[in-house]
Design an enzyme around this catalytic site. Structure first.
Site, mmCIF file in Angstrom:
data_model
loop_
_atom_site.group_PDB
_atom_site.id
_atom_site.type_symbol
_atom_site.label_atom_id
_atom_site.label_comp_id
_atom_site.label_asym_id
_atom_site.label_seq_id
_atom_site.Cartn_x
_atom_site.Cartn_y
_atom_site.Cartn_z
ATOM 1 N N HIS A 18 46.823 44.843 27.117
ATOM 2 C CA HIS A 18 47.545 43.637 27.529
ATOM 3 C C HIS A 18 47.915 42.797 26.314
ATOM 4 C CE1 HIS A 18 43.980 41.122 26.947
ATOM 5 N NE2 HIS A 18 43.283 42.038 27.600
ATOM 6 N N CYS A 143 27.449 35.997 34.891
ATOM 7 C CA CYS A 143 27.907 36.143 33.516
ATOM 8 C C CYS A 143 28.970 35.073 33.207
ATOM 9 C CB CYS A 143 28.506 37.538 33.316
ATOM 10 S SG CYS A 143 29.505 37.651 31.819
ATOM 11 N N HIS A 146 32.456 36.945 32.754
ATOM 12 C CA HIS A 146 33.045 37.778 33.802
ATOM 13 C C HIS A 146 32.835 37.248 35.216
ATOM 14 C CE1 HIS A 146 32.882 40.549 30.345
ATOM 15 N NE2 HIS A 146 34.015 40.987 30.844
ATOM 16 N N LYS A 294 42.158 32.094 30.544
ATOM 17 C CA LYS A 294 42.101 33.237 29.639
ATOM 18 C C LYS A 294 42.623 34.456 30.379
ATOM 19 C CE LYS A 294 38.933 36.528 27.638
ATOM 20 N NZ LYS A 294 37.637 37.154 27.818
ATOM 21 N N LYS A 297 41.453 41.499 31.803
ATOM 22 C CA LYS A 297 41.616 42.589 32.737
ATOM 23 C C LYS A 297 40.897 42.282 34.033
ATOM 24 C CE LYS A 297 40.367 44.845 28.946
ATOM 25 N NZ LYS A 297 40.143 45.846 27.931
#
Ligand code: MSP
Length: 505
Positions: A18, A143, A146, A294, A297
């Site tokens: 990306h 996390c 994530h 941000k 993926k």
């Protein structure tokens, strides 16, 4: 001539590339090209990080073996490198057999000297980060990067005595305040190192997709240890000759802030343990954000760099990356922002300046650039000299956006110069031919210098500019020593071509 070695992180292949990957790769390419323009002996390394959990899981989801999956994905990452026009000297894959062998040799050496020991470990593991988290570092039990819940993992692992190296890393930082740039990242790194380093597990028993631990093949090397070593293993097998002596220590490891910790803690400790010199600089840039988030993926809000480049050209995209966002900080990118910059800066400020200048040289001087005037450009000469000095200083701080801004100010001063001098008026007064000659020469010379400075950012466009100015492409015309006002002789025949950046509707 001095050696210059620059790297990007090696990218995970669990998903397609990306814009974030493109960003770091282009930044490294700008630096590599700039150093080649200085005449340095450059080695620019990028590649892919192919082992570890996320890649193995992605393969499983696709019903492929990990090897089949990474072999397919790497094609896309290599295509991205090519499409952004990056001039990397090597592309490393951590599945290369040479890399794997060298990783094994490296950790065997640490094991033999007592830096690695075995113990059982229980911790909270985020498999997307490939890292353990302390309870206190989680956000609502998840996390921080994530947003997923880490799993409790309990294993017998091999541990690296990281704690041994805390003081030596801090000493190094004390002596080398330029080790981590920008300064805010240096302070951030120092503060977490000062809080104390614990030994880390450097092997995984639960995973097969990795480099086997040489003395215990039931475990594989922790993916970060495997990955960090790419920076030195590549030098040892990229060419027939071993390049380690020539290029180590690396000048710049470029990366986003997400992986500062690994590079500021584990990597220096591994190198000190192996008796090697530490990197000269880690340069930490910010994130490209879309709509304030941000891009990642896992979050699924990615902007496809392939699409943008197909539609608007690589150079426009490369330009935009360093024009819109201050290098080192986070910044928002958008298609709208891109189109605005494209029209106002690339099509107008630069493209239009070139086509106007060439059209006037064609119309008033039969297409031949006049001889340099005796007064050597006046204000423009002074501006160009200042630009040369400030640009070099800014590049040495890896201020890629600041350097670009300096050139852009110069381009704007050329636009102002055309308006102020109004060559179309001078052309109507036959006794002001000498003045007109000077104005036309100065514009062409200003464009030539702009092209030399802009070359690392827009490699193809700048060669096109030189070509249209009648400068035959040779080897030396793009070297920085050419960026001196007045070096271009008169007499070349201009070669007006297609507009550099056709205006968007
Ligand atoms: N494989 C590890 C790195 C190992 S290096 C020894 C990894 N890979 S990654 O595919 O996740 O790439 C992370 C890097 O991609 C970041 O450090 C940064 O260079 C780049 N970027 C990823 N997303 C980004 C943005 N949104 N913006 C800018 N750069 C970003 O981590």
């Amino acid at each position: 001539m001095s050696e210059f070695y620059v790297t990007t992180p090696i990218y995970y292949v669990n998903d397609v590339p990306h814009i974030g990957h493109a960003y770091t790769t282009i930044a490294a390419d700008v630096l590599a090209r700039y150093h080649r323009q200085l005449g340095d002996d450059v080695f620019f390394l990028t590649g892919t990080d192919e082992h570890g959990n996320p890649a193995a899981q992605a393969a499983a989801r696709r019903g492929l073996s990990p090897q089949q999956h990474v072999d397919e994905m790497v094609v896309k990452f290599k295509a991205l490198v090519e499409q952004v026009n990056a001039t990397n000297d090597f592309f490393i894959r951590t599945t290369d057999s040479e890399h794997c062998a060298k990783v094994q040799a490296f950790i065997q050496n640490l094991y033999d000297q007592g830096d690695i020991y075995r113990r059982s470990y229980r911790g909270l593991y985020c498999s997307s980060c490939e890292a353990f988290y302390a309870e206190k570092d989680l956000v609502d039990g998840k996390c921080p990067d994530h947003g997923t819940e880490p799993q409790t993992v309990e294993e017998e692992n091999y541990f690296f005595r990281l704690s041994r190296y805390q003081e030596r890393i801090l000493d190094h930082m004390e002596q080398h305040p330029e080790f981590i740039m920008p300064e805010s990242r240096f302070n951030e790194a120092r503060s977490f190192i000062t809080q104390g380093l614990e030994d880390i597990s450097i092997s995984r028993a639960s995973l097969q997709w990795g480099v086997p631990i040489p003395w215990d093949e039931s475990q594989v090397v922790y993916v970060w240890v495997d990955a960090l070593l790419n920076y030195i293993t590549a030098l040892q097998y990229a060419r027939e000759e071993d390049l380690l002596e020539r290029f180590w220590p690396v000048d710049y490891h470029l990366m986003g802030k997400d992986i500062l910790k690994f590079h500021a803690v584990i990597w220096p400790a591994m190198l000190i343990a192996a008796g090697m010199e530490l990197p000269r600089h880690l340069f930490i840039h910010g994130y490209l954000l879309m709509g304030g988030e941000k891009m990642s993926k896992t979050r699924g809000n990615v902007l496809d760099p392939f699409e943008v480049m197909d539609k608007y050209g690589v150079d426009a995209f490369r330009f935009y990356c360093f024009r819109e966002v201050t290098f080192g900080q986070d910044g928002v990118v958008s298609l709208e922002g891109f189109e605005n910059r494209y029209n106002s800066e690339l099509a107008n400020d630069l493209g239009n300046l070139l086509s106007r200048t060439l059209a006037m040289i064609l119309k008033y001087r039969g297409g031949v650039i006049p001889e340099p005037p005796p007064d050597s450009g006046g204000d423009l000469f002074a501006a160009a000299t200042r630009l040369g000095e400030e640009f070099a200083a800014s590049m040495s701080r890896v201020d890629l956006s600041g350097s670009l801004e300096l050139v852009w100010r110069f381009v704007r001063s050329l636009n102002k110069y055309v308006e102020d001098m109004a060559p179309w008026k001078l052309a109507k007064e036959p006794d002001r031919g000498t003045e007109l000659n000077a104005v036309l020469y100065n514009l062409a010379e200003g464009l030539r210098l702009s092209a030399v400075f802009l070359h690392p950012y827009m490699p193809d466009t700048t060669l096109e500019i030189l070509g249209q100015l009648g400068i035959t492409p040779g080897s030396g015309e793009i070297m920085l020593q050419q960026a001196e006002w007045g070096r271009m002789p008169g007499g070349a025949e201009v070669q007006p071509g297609k507009p550099l950046f056709p205006k968007l509707d």
